[in-house]
Each structure stands twice: as structure tokens, then as C-alpha cells.
Enzyme design. Sequence first.
Site, PDB file in Angstrom:
ATOM      1  N   CYS A  23     -11.717  16.341  11.752  1.00 21.41           N
ATOM      2  CA  CYS A  23     -11.367  15.264  10.818  1.00 21.41           C
ATOM      3  C   CYS A  23     -11.389  13.960  11.597  1.00 21.41           C
ATOM      4  CB  CYS A  23      -9.998  15.498  10.191  1.00 21.41           C
ATOM      5  SG  CYS A  23      -9.437  14.121   9.158  1.00 21.41           S
ATOM      6  N   ASP A  35      10.729  -2.697   0.907  1.00 22.72           N
ATOM      7  CA  ASP A  35       9.648  -1.778   1.293  1.00 22.72           C
ATOM      8  C   ASP A  35       9.847  -0.453   0.560  1.00 22.72           C
ATOM      9  OD1 ASP A  35       7.517  -0.542   2.535  1.00 22.72           O
ATOM     10  OD2 ASP A  35       8.618  -0.101   4.378  1.00 22.72           O
ATOM     11  N   CYS A  94       3.195   0.118  -1.029  1.00 22.53           N
ATOM     12  CA  CYS A  94       2.112   1.087  -0.861  1.00 22.53           C
ATOM     13  C   CYS A  94       1.450   1.399  -2.195  1.00 22.53           C
ATOM     14  CB  CYS A  94       2.631   2.373  -0.214  1.00 22.53           C
ATOM     15  SG  CYS A  94       3.956   3.177  -1.134  1.00 22.53           S
TER      16      CYS A  94
END
Length: 449
Positions: free
Chosen positions: A169, A379, A405
Amino acid sequence: MGRSRHHNKLKEGIFEAEITALSHDGRGIAKVDGKTTFIPFTLPGEVVKFEYTFTKAKFDEAKVVEYVKKSSNRVNPPCEHFQICGGCSLQHMSTDAQIEHKQQTLINQLKYIGNGVEPENILPPLRTSNTEGYRNKARLGVRYVSKKGKILVGFRERNGRFLADIDKCIVLNPLVGDKITEISSFIETLSIYQHIAQLEIAIDDTRPAMIVRHLEPFTNEDLEKLRSFAQQNNYWIYLQSKGPDTIFRLYPQGDVEPKKLSYQPAAGIDIGFEPNDFTQVNNDINKKMIKRAIELLDISENDSIIDLFCGLGNFTLPISQHAKTVIGVEGEPTMVKRAKETADNNNITNVNFYAANLFESFEDKEWFNNFEYNKMLLDPPRAGAQEVCNNIEKFNVKRIVYVSCDTATLARDAGILVNNKDYKLISAGVMDMFPHTMHVESIAVFEKI
């Protein structure tokens, strides 16, 4: 009487269309006779010939047969597994174009989800120096596939049903990403190889840790093999048989130094963490993000700052180096406990941490009633900070730096602050925490009018 079920018939033949946009999961979108068609591995502006693979009442799915016109943003994917593995979605798009797309997505969602919100300034995107090998957190599936006669370790395929058959990966830290084949071959040597469900990976500044989620008990021989594998590869190995409370470290054993994994969010600060704690996946961007947040807070030595959804103190502790006082509030009590320990270990005395559910009313909480703040850092997780934003006037802060996010919930909360709460959006921008994927970290600055 049974009711007959209508099945939409799949259109046969080769068709042509122009790709006009990207979906939330990175597939190209075309409008064919007014109907949305999702076509993977395509980019906006491209013209493709395609054939249908799936149809429903509101949308169709298709696959490319031929690229009639290719985008100038198209590149050769750096990973040979890209078309099968679901770990990445944008490797066929240049990294510059990825950033531009994510920035435009943020601006569009602020406007449409936030009901007309527009930032006064667009911040330059935060870029990483390395778009490969950046990922230090991951959950990798493990499955024995009898037809292949081997153990698969990795992410799910794009269709989500099976694990992708990969040997490496490129976005994982190479301490793990380059050892996928070695890890899967090792698991095959264990007696319960068919009963290992998942590997949770966490990599700190020096070493990888791996939580092995197993559904049956290991034999003593298995445990010795695990210890030997860990020692040879400089891994910390943890075992998990059921819930999170069953996690324990198998190797190294005993009272070792350091006692925990750790990373440095800023110079002079070490944050210890367990492998199942939430930490940012990209250390390079995390450090740059913290620096930018501190700059945008425009901190003076007299500022009192509250950091909501503070986790382990990723922002709280670096902010404390610049402000008079900082309060961190987090919903998970074990993380609050570790944040307090970290502050003590780093001899930081101007911070306090509290545990509280920030999705519920908090007006009776000590940290809310007994302190005054003039600035705030937010956050939150993907769900956003709606409860906080709906009650923002009770904090009476003049500046808010919001790290997100999820651009959709940031846009929703921006709409609350700008349209209902007398704040203006000074600036906003994106940070490339997750190269080659559709995920993006955003940051926005709000100021009291």
C-alpha cells in the site's frame, strides 16, 4: 396476494457522455438524458464511451469503454492496485488538481449548505511534501480466502464486498505498507489464521504498533510467533479479543520505556497515546495545521482560549506555549486522563482538561461557568459542532478557529455562526491531510462582528 416487483432493465450498447463533476466518493458524474450516471476513473471535462453496469430509478452506474477526450489533469496512478482497492479514489488525478477540487468543494458547500456563506479570504492550501507513505493510522481487514488459498490483508475493494488482493500500500507508512505480503504470510502460520478479523495500525515518530483483533484464543505457540515477529520487525503488538477494554500489549512485555507510543505536535511537546486512541493520520500536515491554527488564532500572552473536542491535547498543548490559559474539553474521559498526564509530563501548568459531551447541553458544567475565554478552537468529529454553535453567544468569544474533517458539517455550522450569531467568516481553506482520497481537512476563521 404477492405484489410483483418492477425491475429496471439495463440499457445495452455503447454510449457517450461528458463528465461534469465528481461524486463524494470520487466517481465521475455524467448527465445522460437528464439522469445521473456514475462512471468510475473519470475526471471533469473528459468525454468517454461507456456501457451501463447497474440501473436504478434515480441513477445509473457505468464503466468506461474508451476515453474520447482525456483531461489534462489525468495522470497514471502510482499504485498498481488502484482500480480494485477502495483505499484511494483520486490517484488518476494530479495532486494539484486534487487540491483545487477539494478547495472548490469547500467553497461550494459553504455557499449552498451554509446558505450563502462566503469567506472574505481563501487561505493557501496546506500541502504535504510526500503524497505517498503519509498514512500512520489504518484499520486493515484480514480474511482467509479459500479460492485464493491465502490470507488477504488490506482495504475493501471498491464495491465494498470483499477485501482487495494487494501486496503493498503506497499511502501507508512504508514500515507497514511495504510489508503487506510479509504480514499476510506470517498470519498464515498461526493456528487461528481463519479467526483474525482486523489489524489496527498506529505508527508514532519511531515505531509501528499493531492491534490484532482475534475471534478465537491464540495458542502458546502462536503467542511466541507473534512476539518473535514483533521483535524482528520492531513492532509493538497488542491483542484484542472483544471490546476496547480487552486490548493489552503482548510485546514488548513488562515496564518498558517509553511506556506509550508518542509524537511531537510542536517543538518541546511529547504526546503519549495508545494505538486505539484518535490521532491524526498525517504527521507532516498535522504539524503544519497546528502552526496555522496558532497563527490564525492570533494569540497574545493575555489570551484565554478554550479548545473544544480537544482529544489528547493535539492543539491545546501547543497553544499553551503562547496563551495565558487554555481549557481543553473532550467527550472521551480516557483521553482527558491522558491529556492531563501529558501536560504534567511536559511541565505545562497553564492548561486544564475536562470531560463533557459537547453534543448535549453544557450550561451546568464547571468549565463553562467558572472560566472566561476570548478565543476558541473547534476540532469536532464528522458530526460537527452544532450544539456549540447554537449556543456560541454564551461563550462570548471574539475569534473562532474551526478545524473540520467534513466540509458539509463545517458549512452547516458556518451558516449558524454567520446567519444567526453575528459572526463573519474571515478566511477558509483546505489542508491535504489525505492525498489521493476524497477526504479533506479544512480550517475556517470566524470573528465577532
